[in-house]
Design a protein around this motif. Structure first.
Motif, mmCIF file in Angstrom:
data_model
loop_
_atom_site.group_PDB
_atom_site.id
_atom_site.type_symbol
_atom_site.label_atom_id
_atom_site.label_comp_id
_atom_site.label_asym_id
_atom_site.label_seq_id
_atom_site.Cartn_x
_atom_site.Cartn_y
_atom_site.Cartn_z
ATOM 1 N N THR A 118 0.725 3.122 -16.086
ATOM 2 C CA THR A 118 0.514 3.618 -14.730
ATOM 3 C C THR A 118 1.122 2.668 -13.716
ATOM 4 O OG1 THR A 118 -1.569 4.631 -15.431
ATOM 5 C CG2 THR A 118 -1.245 4.354 -13.077
ATOM 6 N N GLU A 119 1.806 3.238 -12.709
ATOM 7 C CA GLU A 119 2.401 2.436 -11.648
ATOM 8 C C GLU A 119 1.331 2.140 -10.585
ATOM 9 O OE1 GLU A 119 5.500 1.155 -11.346
ATOM 10 O OE2 GLU A 119 5.816 1.819 -13.408
ATOM 11 N N TYR A 120 1.163 0.831 -10.273
ATOM 12 C CA TYR A 120 0.139 0.364 -9.326
ATOM 13 C C TYR A 120 0.853 -0.243 -8.129
ATOM 14 C CZ TYR A 120 -3.591 -2.614 -7.421
ATOM 15 O OH TYR A 120 -4.489 -3.242 -6.594
ATOM 16 N N PHE A 121 0.388 0.138 -6.919
ATOM 17 C CA PHE A 121 0.947 -0.444 -5.701
ATOM 18 C C PHE A 121 -0.167 -0.634 -4.689
ATOM 19 C CE2 PHE A 121 2.836 -0.386 -1.506
ATOM 20 C CZ PHE A 121 3.902 -1.254 -1.657
ATOM 21 N N ALA A 122 -0.219 -1.826 -4.070
ATOM 22 C CA ALA A 122 -1.228 -2.142 -3.052
ATOM 23 C C ALA A 122 -0.515 -2.573 -1.776
ATOM 24 C CB ALA A 122 -2.162 -3.243 -3.534
ATOM 25 N N ALA A 123 -0.821 -1.864 -0.692
ATOM 26 C CA ALA A 123 -0.263 -2.214 0.620
ATOM 27 C C ALA A 123 -1.254 -3.126 1.347
ATOM 28 C CB ALA A 123 0.000 -0.947 1.429
ATOM 29 N N SER A 124 -0.782 -4.234 1.816
ATOM 30 C CA SER A 124 -1.670 -5.205 2.476
ATOM 31 C C SER A 124 -0.972 -5.794 3.701
ATOM 32 C CB SER A 124 -2.052 -6.333 1.511
ATOM 33 O OG SER A 124 -0.901 -7.019 1.064
ATOM 34 N N GLY A 125 -1.794 -6.233 4.637
ATOM 35 C CA GLY A 125 -1.272 -6.827 5.860
ATOM 36 C C GLY A 125 -2.404 -7.167 6.823
ATOM 37 N N THR A 126 -2.051 -7.360 8.100
ATOM 38 C CA THR A 126 -3.021 -7.773 9.119
ATOM 39 C C THR A 126 -2.815 -6.934 10.374
ATOM 40 O OG1 THR A 126 -2.970 -10.035 8.273
ATOM 41 C CG2 THR A 126 -3.909 -9.708 10.452
ATOM 42 N N ILE A 127 -3.953 -6.509 10.978
ATOM 43 C CA ILE A 127 -3.920 -5.799 12.258
ATOM 44 C C ILE A 127 -4.311 -6.806 13.347
ATOM 45 C CG2 ILE A 127 -4.863 -3.884 13.591
ATOM 46 C CD1 ILE A 127 -5.531 -2.500 10.958
ATOM 47 N N MET A 154 -4.021 5.738 5.580
ATOM 48 C CA MET A 154 -4.997 4.697 5.281
ATOM 49 C C MET A 154 -5.981 4.577 6.455
ATOM 50 S SD MET A 154 -4.433 0.563 4.725
ATOM 51 C CE MET A 154 -3.103 0.818 3.551
ATOM 52 N N ASN A 155 -7.266 4.621 6.129
ATOM 53 C CA ASN A 155 -8.296 4.420 7.159
ATOM 54 C C ASN A 155 -8.382 2.941 7.527
ATOM 55 O OD1 ASN A 155 -9.089 7.150 7.309
ATOM 56 N ND2 ASN A 155 -10.370 6.910 5.487
ATOM 57 N N PRO A 156 -8.576 2.638 8.795
ATOM 58 C CA PRO A 156 -8.611 1.213 9.206
ATOM 59 C C PRO A 156 -9.868 0.534 8.674
ATOM 60 C CG PRO A 156 -9.228 2.606 11.046
ATOM 61 C CD PRO A 156 -8.784 3.536 9.947
ATOM 62 N N LYS A 194 -8.173 -10.411 14.787
ATOM 63 C CA LYS A 194 -7.327 -9.974 13.662
ATOM 64 C C LYS A 194 -8.221 -9.446 12.549
ATOM 65 C CE LYS A 194 -3.744 -13.499 14.392
ATOM 66 N NZ LYS A 194 -2.975 -14.599 13.743
ATOM 67 N N ILE A 195 -7.670 -8.552 11.742
ATOM 68 C CA ILE A 195 -8.395 -8.038 10.586
ATOM 69 C C ILE A 195 -7.378 -7.662 9.506
ATOM 70 C CG2 ILE A 195 -8.417 -5.644 11.435
ATOM 71 C CD1 ILE A 195 -11.201 -5.384 10.141
ATOM 72 N N ASN A 196 -7.701 -8.021 8.282
ATOM 73 C CA ASN A 196 -6.797 -7.739 7.158
ATOM 74 C C ASN A 196 -7.101 -6.354 6.573
ATOM 75 O OD1 ASN A 196 -5.600 -10.305 7.368
ATOM 76 N ND2 ASN A 196 -7.174 -11.221 6.046
ATOM 77 N N PHE A 197 -6.068 -5.749 6.022
ATOM 78 C CA PHE A 197 -6.241 -4.470 5.311
ATOM 79 C C PHE A 197 -5.551 -4.582 3.954
ATOM 80 C CE2 PHE A 197 -2.285 -4.011 7.673
ATOM 81 C CZ PHE A 197 -1.408 -3.488 6.727
ATOM 82 N N ASN A 198 -6.061 -3.844 3.005
ATOM 83 C CA ASN A 198 -5.502 -3.816 1.651
ATOM 84 C C ASN A 198 -5.982 -2.532 0.967
ATOM 85 O OD1 ASN A 198 -5.128 -4.196 -1.243
ATOM 86 N ND2 ASN A 198 -4.681 -6.328 -0.762
ATOM 87 N N GLU A 199 -5.053 -1.719 0.557
ATOM 88 C CA GLU A 199 -5.413 -0.461 -0.121
ATOM 89 C C GLU A 199 -4.375 -0.183 -1.205
ATOM 90 O OE1 GLU A 199 -7.130 2.740 2.174
ATOM 91 O OE2 GLU A 199 -5.737 4.128 1.201
ATOM 92 N N ALA A 200 -4.866 0.162 -2.397
ATOM 93 C CA ALA A 200 -3.985 0.365 -3.554
ATOM 94 C C ALA A 200 -3.901 1.849 -3.904
ATOM 95 C CB ALA A 200 -4.488 -0.435 -4.746
ATOM 96 N N LYS A 201 -2.794 2.223 -4.559
ATOM 97 C CA LYS A 201 -2.571 3.572 -5.052
ATOM 98 C C LYS A 201 -2.007 3.498 -6.468
ATOM 99 C CE LYS A 201 -3.742 6.243 -1.605
ATOM 100 N NZ LYS A 201 -4.759 7.314 -1.711
ATOM 101 N N LEU A 202 -2.369 4.507 -7.256
ATOM 102 C CA LEU A 202 -1.860 4.613 -8.621
ATOM 103 C C LEU A 202 -0.853 5.768 -8.707
ATOM 104 C CD1 LEU A 202 -5.179 4.185 -10.656
ATOM 105 C CD2 LEU A 202 -3.452 2.433 -10.148
#
Length: 252
Positions: A174-183, A213-215, A225-233
């Motif tokens: 399975t391909e896994y990807f997580a988008a992460s960053g800072t608001i 993606m929900n904040p 500042k606030i960090n976000f991180n959400e993954a998808k398969l």
């Protein structure tokens, strides 16, 4: 020669060549009954048979012994008129069209509906597999991705992506990807945080995958500042570029 249907007694006058020297299967045009018709006896054989019958010696009666009378010639044989033959139907047309007595096989091959449905199901399954593989590798077309970023005038918040994104293939393939960053809220007042839109592109810049993606928080204080991180398969294998922006809420 004359053919006589054994089922309905209909008679047909056909040329000897239509039957052939070995006979053939024929079918009645009236009742559709089929039978095997023997070949006609050639006329030459009939003439020879009649000639041999006439040439055969006729046995003579023995001479009368001690009789005072002579045998008289027999009376003329009594003739009986034969009943008139039944009416004959019209002679079949042996032109370019097929004769009514054309030979037909004992059965005609019929289409098997089950076999046709099976072949159609196999073709459909192959098409679905090919389309699914293309979507898995290349992703959905851009018109299907729902891609639309909001205008930068809708919010002053900033999005800063992480330098390295978490992208890997799991042991089960399975391909896994997580988008992460800072608001970041660079203003001096509280700001509401709208939903974000994550877009994945391939090496050619084509959109292959996207999701909303929900904040992590509904609002941010001034300078916060606030960090976000959400993954998808199961993201497409061709996805190699990440883009994150604010989702256009007017399309919801």
């Amino acid at each position: 020669m004359i053919l006589n249907c054994p089922a309905c007694k209909t008679r047909y006058l056909v040329p000897d060549s239509a039957i052939g020297p070995n006979g053939r299967s024929v079918r009645c045009a009236s009742c559709r009954h089929s039978w095997f018709q023997e070949a006609a006896i050639p006329e030459k054989q009939l003439v020879e048979a009649e000639a041999s019958a006439q040439a055969a010696p006729v046995a003579q009666p023995e001479a009368a012994v001690d009789r005072d009378w002579l045998p008289t010639s027999p009376a003329s044989p009594v003739t009986r008129s034969a009943p008139p033959p039944p009416p004959m139907s019209a002679t079949p047309d042996y032109g370019a069209s097929e004769s009514s007595f054309a030979h037909e096989p004992p059965f005609r091959p019929r289409r098997n509906p089950a076999k046709l449905w099976t072949m159609a199901a196999i073709a459909f399954a192959a098409l679905v597999l090919v389309a699914g593989g293309a979507l898995y590798y290349f992703g959905a077309p851009q018109w299907m991705s729902g891609y639309q970023f909001a205008s930068i005038d809708e919010t002053p918040l900033l999005i800063e992506l992480s330098q390295k994104q978490d992208r890997r293939t799991l042991p089960d393939g399975t391909e896994y990807f997580a988008a992460s960053g800072t608001i970041i809220n660079p203003t001096t007042s509280d700001q509401n945080v709208p939903p974000m839109l994550v877009v994945l592109r391939d090496a050619g810049g084509r959109i292959v995958y996207s999701w909303k993606m929900n904040p992590p928080a509904k609002s941010l204080a001034p300078g916060a500042k606030i960090n976000f991180n959400e993954a998808k398969l199961d993201v497409p294998r061709g996805a190699s570029q990440l883009e994150v922006g604010w989702a256009d809420q007017s399309r919801d």
